[in-house]
Design a protein around this motif. Sequence first.
Motif, PDB file in Angstrom:
ATOM      1  N   ALA A  42       0.822  -1.206   0.000  1.00 50.72           N
ATOM      2  CA  ALA A  42       0.000   0.000   0.000  1.00 50.72           C
ATOM      3  C   ALA A  42       0.861   1.263   0.000  1.00 50.72           C
ATOM      4  N   ALA A  43       2.062   1.184   0.563  1.00 54.08           N
ATOM      5  CA  ALA A  43       2.936   2.360   0.629  1.00 54.08           C
ATOM      6  C   ALA A  43       3.638   2.643  -0.696  1.00 54.08           C
ATOM      7  N   ALA A  44       3.776   1.645  -1.543  1.00 51.93           N
ATOM      8  CA  ALA A  44       4.490   1.827  -2.809  1.00 51.93           C
ATOM      9  C   ALA A  44       3.859   2.904  -3.699  1.00 51.93           C
ATOM     10  N   PRO A  45       2.521   2.931  -3.889  1.00 53.80           N
ATOM     11  CA  PRO A  45       1.950   3.997  -4.721  1.00 53.80           C
ATOM     12  C   PRO A  45       2.118   5.389  -4.106  1.00 53.80           C
ATOM     13  N   LEU A  46       2.076   5.468  -2.778  1.00 50.45           N
ATOM     14  CA  LEU A  46       2.271   6.780  -2.144  1.00 50.45           C
ATOM     15  C   LEU A  46       3.694   7.275  -2.341  1.00 50.45           C
ATOM     16  N   ALA A  47       4.662   6.385  -2.199  1.00 44.77           N
ATOM     17  CA  ALA A  47       6.057   6.771  -2.447  1.00 44.77           C
ATOM     18  C   ALA A  47       6.256   7.145  -3.912  1.00 44.77           C
ATOM     19  N   ALA A  48       5.585   6.425  -4.803  1.00 40.63           N
ATOM     20  CA  ALA A  48       5.710   6.727  -6.237  1.00 40.63           C
ATOM     21  C   ALA A  48       5.156   8.106  -6.559  1.00 40.63           C
ATOM     22  N   CYS A  49       4.106   8.509  -5.874  1.00 37.33           N
ATOM     23  CA  CYS A  49       3.516   9.828  -6.131  1.00 37.33           C
ATOM     24  C   CYS A  49       4.456  10.956  -5.741  1.00 37.33           C
ATOM     25  N   ILE A  50       5.369  10.688  -4.845  1.00 36.65           N
ATOM     26  CA  ILE A  50       6.315  11.723  -4.421  1.00 36.65           C
ATOM     27  C   ILE A  50       7.537  11.766  -5.341  1.00 36.65           C
ATOM     28  N   VAL A  51       8.051  10.614  -5.732  1.00 33.99           N
ATOM     29  CA  VAL A  51       9.333  10.601  -6.436  1.00 33.99           C
ATOM     30  C   VAL A  51       9.241  10.354  -7.937  1.00 33.99           C
ATOM     31  N   LEU A  52       8.071   9.967  -8.447  1.00 38.64           N
ATOM     32  CA  LEU A  52       7.946   9.680  -9.875  1.00 38.64           C
ATOM     33  C   LEU A  52       6.987  10.650 -10.548  1.00 38.64           C
ATOM     34  N   THR A  53       6.952  10.585 -11.856  1.00 37.57           N
ATOM     35  CA  THR A  53       5.979  11.357 -12.613  1.00 37.57           C
ATOM     36  C   THR A  53       4.599  10.727 -12.424  1.00 37.57           C
ATOM     37  N   PHE A  54       3.551  11.385 -12.913  1.00 34.42           N
ATOM     38  CA  PHE A  54       2.199  10.846 -12.749  1.00 34.42           C
ATOM     39  C   PHE A  54       2.068   9.502 -13.454  1.00 34.42           C
ATOM     40  N   ARG A  55       2.609   9.400 -14.640  1.00 29.47           N
ATOM     41  CA  ARG A  55       2.533   8.136 -15.394  1.00 29.47           C
ATOM     42  C   ARG A  55       3.263   7.014 -14.646  1.00 29.47           C
ATOM     43  N   GLY A  56       4.413   7.319 -14.087  1.00 30.61           N
ATOM     44  CA  GLY A  56       5.149   6.325 -13.302  1.00 30.61           C
ATOM     45  C   GLY A  56       4.388   5.913 -12.056  1.00 30.61           C
ATOM     46  N   ALA A  57       3.701   6.866 -11.432  1.00 33.98           N
ATOM     47  CA  ALA A  57       2.908   6.557 -10.245  1.00 33.98           C
ATOM     48  C   ALA A  57       1.727   5.648 -10.598  1.00 33.98           C
ATOM     49  N   VAL A  58       1.135   5.852 -11.769  1.00 32.44           N
ATOM     50  CA  VAL A  58       0.030   4.986 -12.215  1.00 32.44           C
ATOM     51  C   VAL A  58       0.544   3.567 -12.444  1.00 32.44           C
ATOM     52  N   VAL A  59       1.707   3.434 -13.039  1.00 34.19           N
ATOM     53  CA  VAL A  59       2.285   2.109 -13.285  1.00 34.19           C
ATOM     54  C   VAL A  59       2.561   1.393 -11.961  1.00 34.19           C
ATOM     55  N   ILE A  60       3.144   2.106 -11.008  1.00 34.91           N
ATOM     56  CA  ILE A  60       3.450   1.506  -9.703  1.00 34.91           C
ATOM     57  C   ILE A  60       2.165   1.132  -8.977  1.00 34.91           C
ATOM     58  N   ALA A  61       1.130   1.965  -9.064  1.00 34.83           N
ATOM     59  CA  ALA A  61      -0.146   1.646  -8.418  1.00 34.83           C
ATOM     60  C   ALA A  61      -0.745   0.370  -9.023  1.00 34.83           C
ATOM     61  N   ALA A  62      -0.701   0.257 -10.338  1.00 34.44           N
ATOM     62  CA  ALA A  62      -1.234  -0.947 -10.989  1.00 34.44           C
ATOM     63  C   ALA A  62      -0.415  -2.180 -10.606  1.00 34.44           C
ATOM     64  N   LEU A  63       0.909  -2.052 -10.592  1.00 37.03           N
ATOM     65  CA  LEU A  63       1.757  -3.180 -10.202  1.00 37.03           C
ATOM     66  C   LEU A  63       1.514  -3.599  -8.757  1.00 37.03           C
ATOM     67  N   SER A  64       1.253  -2.641  -7.908  1.00 38.92           N
ATOM     68  CA  SER A  64       0.994  -2.937  -6.501  1.00 38.92           C
ATOM     69  C   SER A  64      -0.307  -3.731  -6.336  1.00 38.92           C
ATOM     70  N   VAL A  65      -1.341  -3.322  -7.052  1.00 37.27           N
ATOM     71  CA  VAL A  65      -2.619  -4.050  -6.991  1.00 37.27           C
ATOM     72  C   VAL A  65      -2.448  -5.455  -7.583  1.00 37.27           C
ATOM     73  N   ILE A  66      -1.758  -5.568  -8.702  1.00 40.39           N
ATOM     74  CA  ILE A  66      -1.532  -6.872  -9.329  1.00 40.39           C
ATOM     75  C   ILE A  66      -0.717  -7.779  -8.406  1.00 40.39           C
ATOM     76  N   ALA A  67       0.298  -7.231  -7.754  1.00 40.74           N
ATOM     77  CA  ALA A  67       1.111  -8.026  -6.825  1.00 40.74           C
ATOM     78  C   ALA A  67       0.271  -8.511  -5.648  1.00 40.74           C
ATOM     79  N   SER A  68      -0.605  -7.655  -5.154  1.00 43.69           N
ATOM     80  CA  SER A  68      -1.471  -8.052  -4.043  1.00 43.69           C
ATOM     81  C   SER A  68      -2.385  -9.209  -4.442  1.00 43.69           C
ATOM     82  N   VAL A  69      -2.978  -9.126  -5.628  1.00 45.73           N
ATOM     83  CA  VAL A  69      -3.847 -10.210  -6.124  1.00 45.73           C
ATOM     84  C   VAL A  69      -3.037 -11.485  -6.330  1.00 45.73           C
ATOM     85  N   ALA A  70      -1.860 -11.365  -6.935  1.00 43.41           N
ATOM     86  CA  ALA A  70      -1.038 -12.544  -7.223  1.00 43.41           C
ATOM     87  C   ALA A  70      -0.615 -13.254  -5.940  1.00 43.41           C
TER      88      ALA A  70
END
Length: 154
Positions: A42-70
């Motif tokens: 859950a913390a990964a997308p929040l960290a991404a919003c601070i250090v990455l661009t918006f597009r990078g933050a969207v990718v990290i948020a999607a990867l985080s949800v996919i990792a949780s499901v997997a």
Amino acid sequence: MSGAAPGTGRGPLALLPPALIVGGVLANVVGPQPYTGLPLLAAAPLAACIVLTFRGAVVIAALSVIASVAVDLGLARPAAALLVDVADVLVISLIGLWLKRVMDSRDRTLTLTCANWRGGWTRRRNGPRARRGRVSARSSPRRCSRRSRPTATG
């Protein structure tokens, strides 16, 4: 401080969000309790919003949800646990992306305002001497300087 500016998607801090996802998966798989890695996922997308661009933050948020499901499917957790995990990571990701959008919008507004102000300052400063007038401390170019501009980290 070395490295790139926050929010640019470059520098050593850009590795933090993927590291949080990997750490969350490992903590869920190897950890002693069933939901040890959920806070890291859950913390990964929040960290991404601070250090990455918006597009990078969207990718990290999607990867985080996919990792949780997997992880939940891989460990054969009940459907209720899967739903709660995904909802948790998804809601926190959406809040982080909304905050990133607000920060980007305010940064654009501040940049445009300062650029317009600097243009006016240059015209006033370089204008005829009779029309120049006094310059007060409140209208100095330091207010919009790179140093005084707020950043994403404060």
